[in-house]
Design a protein around this motif. Structure first.
Motif, PDB file in Angstrom:
ATOM      1  N   LEU A  23       0.870  -1.182   0.000  1.00  0.00           N
ATOM      2  CA  LEU A  23       0.000   0.000   0.000  1.00  0.00           C
ATOM      3  C   LEU A  23       0.906   1.231   0.000  1.00  0.00           C
ATOM      4  CD1 LEU A  23      -3.096   0.507   0.119  1.00  0.00           C
ATOM      5  CD2 LEU A  23      -2.822   0.903   2.572  1.00  0.00           C
ATOM      6  N   THR A  24       0.866   1.994  -1.089  1.00  0.00           N
ATOM      7  CA  THR A  24       1.749   3.142  -1.246  1.00  0.00           C
ATOM      8  C   THR A  24       1.028   4.439  -0.869  1.00  0.00           C
ATOM      9  OG1 THR A  24       2.953   2.028  -3.020  1.00  0.00           O
ATOM     10  CG2 THR A  24       3.218   4.421  -2.849  1.00  0.00           C
ATOM     11  N   ILE A  25       1.648   5.191   0.035  1.00  0.00           N
ATOM     12  CA  ILE A  25       1.043   6.408   0.556  1.00  0.00           C
ATOM     13  C   ILE A  25       1.938   7.601   0.251  1.00  0.00           C
ATOM     14  CG2 ILE A  25       0.200   7.602   2.632  1.00  0.00           C
ATOM     15  CD1 ILE A  25      -0.186   4.793   3.890  1.00  0.00           C
ATOM     16  N   TYR A  26       1.424   8.548  -0.540  1.00  0.00           N
ATOM     17  CA  TYR A  26       2.146   9.789  -0.787  1.00  0.00           C
ATOM     18  C   TYR A  26       1.798  10.774   0.319  1.00  0.00           C
ATOM     19  CZ  TYR A  26       3.437   8.567  -5.658  1.00  0.00           C
ATOM     20  OH  TYR A  26       3.964   7.988  -6.779  1.00  0.00           O
ATOM     21  N   PHE A  55       5.620   4.533   2.514  1.00  0.00           N
ATOM     22  CA  PHE A  55       5.399   5.977   2.577  1.00  0.00           C
ATOM     23  C   PHE A  55       6.380   6.676   1.637  1.00  0.00           C
ATOM     24  CE2 PHE A  55       3.496   4.638   6.556  1.00  0.00           C
ATOM     25  CZ  PHE A  55       2.383   5.477   6.670  1.00  0.00           C
ATOM     26  N   VAL A  56       5.858   7.521   0.775  1.00  0.00           N
ATOM     27  CA  VAL A  56       6.680   8.322  -0.131  1.00  0.00           C
ATOM     28  C   VAL A  56       6.565   9.782   0.302  1.00  0.00           C
ATOM     29  CG1 VAL A  56       7.061   9.059  -2.516  1.00  0.00           C
ATOM     30  CG2 VAL A  56       6.307   6.710  -2.031  1.00  0.00           C
ATOM     31  N   GLY A  57       7.662  10.325   0.839  1.00  0.00           N
ATOM     32  CA  GLY A  57       7.639  11.687   1.365  1.00  0.00           C
ATOM     33  C   GLY A  57       8.058  12.712   0.327  1.00  0.00           C
ATOM     34  N   LEU A  58       7.225  13.712   0.126  1.00  0.00           N
ATOM     35  CA  LEU A  58       7.525  14.825  -0.769  1.00  0.00           C
ATOM     36  C   LEU A  58       7.751  16.085   0.062  1.00  0.00           C
ATOM     37  CD1 LEU A  58       7.428  14.094  -3.836  1.00  0.00           C
ATOM     38  CD2 LEU A  58       5.845  12.688  -2.501  1.00  0.00           C
ATOM     39  N   SER A  59       8.214  17.155  -0.558  1.00  0.00           N
ATOM     40  CA  SER A  59       8.524  18.387   0.178  1.00  0.00           C
ATOM     41  C   SER A  59       7.284  18.972   0.858  1.00  0.00           C
ATOM     42  CB  SER A  59       9.143  19.427  -0.754  1.00  0.00           C
ATOM     43  OG  SER A  59       8.241  19.771  -1.793  1.00  0.00           O
ATOM     44  N   GLY A  63       2.794  19.312  -2.968  1.00  0.00           N
ATOM     45  CA  GLY A  63       3.722  18.707  -3.911  1.00  0.00           C
ATOM     46  C   GLY A  63       3.346  17.265  -4.226  1.00  0.00           C
ATOM     47  N   ALA A  64       2.862  16.548  -3.216  1.00  0.00           N
ATOM     48  CA  ALA A  64       2.419  15.165  -3.420  1.00  0.00           C
ATOM     49  C   ALA A  64       1.201  15.119  -4.337  1.00  0.00           C
ATOM     50  CB  ALA A  64       2.102  14.525  -2.072  1.00  0.00           C
ATOM     51  N   LEU A  65       0.283  16.071  -4.145  1.00  0.00           N
ATOM     52  CA  LEU A  65      -0.903  16.155  -5.009  1.00  0.00           C
ATOM     53  C   LEU A  65      -0.484  16.428  -6.452  1.00  0.00           C
ATOM     54  CD1 LEU A  65      -3.937  16.376  -5.620  1.00  0.00           C
ATOM     55  CD2 LEU A  65      -3.838  18.770  -4.865  1.00  0.00           C
ATOM     56  N   ARG A  66       0.449  17.344  -6.638  1.00  0.00           N
ATOM     57  CA  ARG A  66       0.905  17.673  -7.988  1.00  0.00           C
ATOM     58  C   ARG A  66       1.588  16.483  -8.656  1.00  0.00           C
ATOM     59  NH1 ARG A  66       3.122  23.684  -6.402  1.00  0.00           N
ATOM     60  NH2 ARG A  66       1.109  24.759  -6.596  1.00  0.00           N
ATOM     61  N   LYS A  67       2.323  15.719  -7.869  1.00  0.00           N
ATOM     62  CA  LYS A  67       2.981  14.515  -8.404  1.00  0.00           C
ATOM     63  C   LYS A  67       1.923  13.529  -8.891  1.00  0.00           C
ATOM     64  CE  LYS A  67       6.123  10.755  -7.040  1.00  0.00           C
ATOM     65  NZ  LYS A  67       6.958  10.805  -8.260  1.00  0.00           N
ATOM     66  N   ILE A  68       0.867  13.352  -8.115  1.00  0.00           N
ATOM     67  CA  ILE A  68      -0.229  12.452  -8.502  1.00  0.00           C
ATOM     68  C   ILE A  68      -0.917  12.960  -9.764  1.00  0.00           C
ATOM     69  CG2 ILE A  68      -2.548  11.679  -7.835  1.00  0.00           C
ATOM     70  CD1 ILE A  68      -1.447  11.421  -4.955  1.00  0.00           C
ATOM     71  N   GLN A  69      -1.118  14.271  -9.848  1.00  0.00           N
ATOM     72  CA  GLN A  69      -1.753  14.844 -11.040  1.00  0.00           C
ATOM     73  C   GLN A  69      -0.906  14.610 -12.278  1.00  0.00           C
ATOM     74  OE1 GLN A  69      -2.487  18.786  -8.960  1.00  0.00           O
ATOM     75  NE2 GLN A  69      -4.328  18.713 -10.221  1.00  0.00           N
ATOM     76  N   LEU A  70       0.405  14.741 -12.141  1.00  0.00           N
ATOM     77  CA  LEU A  70       1.302  14.508 -13.269  1.00  0.00           C
ATOM     78  C   LEU A  70       1.306  13.036 -13.674  1.00  0.00           C
ATOM     79  CD1 LEU A  70       4.356  16.746 -12.266  1.00  0.00           C
ATOM     80  CD2 LEU A  70       2.831  17.104 -14.212  1.00  0.00           C
ATOM     81  N   GLU A  71       1.255  12.166 -12.680  1.00  0.00           N
ATOM     82  CA  GLU A  71       1.281  10.720 -12.954  1.00  0.00           C
ATOM     83  C   GLU A  71      -0.060  10.214 -13.461  1.00  0.00           C
ATOM     84  OE1 GLU A  71       4.654   9.513  -9.597  1.00  0.00           O
ATOM     85  OE2 GLU A  71       2.511   9.305  -9.153  1.00  0.00           O
ATOM     86  N   GLY A  72      -1.155  10.917 -13.064  1.00  0.00           N
ATOM     87  CA  GLY A  72      -2.487  10.524 -13.512  1.00  0.00           C
ATOM     88  C   GLY A  72      -2.873   9.125 -13.080  1.00  0.00           C
ATOM     89  N   LEU A  80      -3.398   9.417  -0.773  1.00  0.00           N
ATOM     90  CA  LEU A  80      -2.744  10.716  -0.558  1.00  0.00           C
ATOM     91  C   LEU A  80      -3.096  11.148   0.853  1.00  0.00           C
ATOM     92  CD1 LEU A  80      -1.212  13.266  -1.354  1.00  0.00           C
ATOM     93  CD2 LEU A  80      -3.322  14.144  -2.350  1.00  0.00           C
ATOM     94  N   LEU A  81      -2.079  11.405   1.659  1.00  0.00           N
ATOM     95  CA  LEU A  81      -2.274  11.749   3.061  1.00  0.00           C
ATOM     96  C   LEU A  81      -1.543  13.054   3.375  1.00  0.00           C
ATOM     97  CD1 LEU A  81      -2.022   9.378   6.115  1.00  0.00           C
ATOM     98  CD2 LEU A  81      -0.651  11.466   6.058  1.00  0.00           C
ATOM     99  N   GLY A  82      -2.254  14.018   3.971  1.00  0.00           N
ATOM    100  CA  GLY A  82      -1.590  15.225   4.437  1.00  0.00           C
ATOM    101  C   GLY A  82      -2.092  16.531   3.867  1.00  0.00           C
ATOM    102  N   LEU A  83      -3.010  16.481   2.897  1.00  0.00           N
ATOM    103  CA  LEU A  83      -3.653  17.723   2.490  1.00  0.00           C
ATOM    104  C   LEU A  83      -4.492  18.210   3.655  1.00  0.00           C
ATOM    105  CD1 LEU A  83      -4.960  17.031  -1.142  1.00  0.00           C
ATOM    106  CD2 LEU A  83      -2.883  18.234  -0.471  1.00  0.00           C
TER     107      LEU A  83
END
Length: 328
Positions: A23-26, A55-59, A63-72, A80-83
């Motif tokens: 289970l991958t969590i951004y 857990f994949v930690g972004l800045s 930033g994690a949301l934007r990464k998901i949007q780019l990856e689609g 996605l956790l932390g918004l």
């Protein structure tokens, strides 16, 4: 030879049967760090559900949301956790997240919360944090902040990349309304720098680069518990304090949707609630016994919080107003 083939097939079946779902969590870097909540959550959840949490930690969570949007749809993220509630409505409009009904009866929040996609897991209040040994004349309002000596400096975060930075803009907007731009022009000379995320700005503050940093009313708890240091404090502002409720959601593209939903339910358990106060240094959203250090913290009487849909519709204009004001 035939026996070797049979043995190979048997070993393959055993390995396949014991293979654990991942289970991958951004999330944001502080949450995923070795000193954040992720390691303890990973230990508890993996043991209970025979899986692997990654857990994949972004800045930042933005930033994690934007990464998901780019990856689609090809994103590896299941969750996605932390918004927070200020940006969740924007995230929902992407159409990337799975609707999920939460049980509001278990929640213990300063405000009423209801959403059909994003699940809350912790909360706190934004505040300017200072060191009492260094700062004797502590501002107790936004007006006092812009009346400090000219060499007084603060560090804040960029609202385009940080939920804390956006929270400050919404805090100022809630207090000053259509006079927010004028206030930012007055505050601009006191801003030492604007960092991409919270971690960078807090590090600058701890290095004595600035007198105050935009953080949380609960930040001093870390210093009390981990360092036996009661000098780090949150300034109480007369205007009140803007709140942050952090949330999580499942991606529609997740290949482990049922396990991801179980994880969202886990966010409202006592096991999770016991981890959060002394790792993420915030309040859990369900009732639990807090560490004694939390009794020493400043607790605002009420939480200022704009409606998520209102933020979504005004966010760009508020950020543009801020940019125009501080650049002049």
């Amino acid at each position: 030879m035939l026996k070797i083939i049979h043995l190979f097939l048997l070993l393959s079946l055993i390995l396949f049967a014991t293979d654990k779902p991942i289970l991958t969590i951004y999330t944001y870097d502080a949450f995923a760090s070795s000193w954040g909540p992720a390691p303890k959550i990973k230990e508890v959840f993996e043991k209970e559900h025979h899986c692997t949490l990654k857990f994949v930690g972004l800045s930042s969570s933005i930033g994690a949301l934007r990464k998901i949007q780019l990856e689609g749809k090809k994103t590896k993220a299941d969750i996605l956790l932390g918004l927070d509630t200020s940006i969740a409505s924007v995230a929902k409009k992407t159409g990337l997240f799975l609707p999920y009904e939460i049980n509001n009866t278990t929640l213990k929040l300063p405000v009423t919360y209801s959403d059909d996609t994003f699940t809350p897991f912790d909360y706190s209040y934004f505040a300017f944090v200072y060191e009492s040994d260094r700062l004797k004349n502590v501002p107790n309002s936004f007006e006092a902040l812009v009346s400090m000596p000219k060499d007084f400096k603060i560090v804040i975060q960029d609202p385009r990349s940080s939920t804390a930075g956006l929270g400050l803009l919404l805090w100022v907007k809630s207090v000053y309304g259509d006079k927010a731009s004028a206030y930012w022009k007055r505050l601009a000379p006191y801003i030492l720098t604007i960092t991409k995320g919270w971690s960078e700005s807090y590090e600058l503050f701890l290095k004595n680069e600035a007198d105050m940093v935009l953080s949380y009313t609960t930040s001093p708890a870390y210093h009390i518990v981990e360092q036996n240091n009661t000098n780090i404090k949150a300034a109480a502002f007369k205007e009140g304090h803007y709140g942050q409720i952090e949330v999580a959601a499942v991606l529609k593209s997740s290949t482990h949707k049922e396990l991801a939903k179980i994880f969202l339910d886990f966010l409202h358990t006592q096991r999770f609630a016991n981890i959060i106060p002394t790792t993420n240094w915030t309040y859990p959203v369900v009732k639990t016994t807090l560490p004694k250090a939390f009794n020493m913290l400043y607790l605002p009487e009420k939480m200022i919080l704009m409606d998520g849909e209102e933020v979504a519709s005004q966010r760009k204009a508020i950020i543009d107003e801020w940019l125009s004001a501080i650049q002049k």
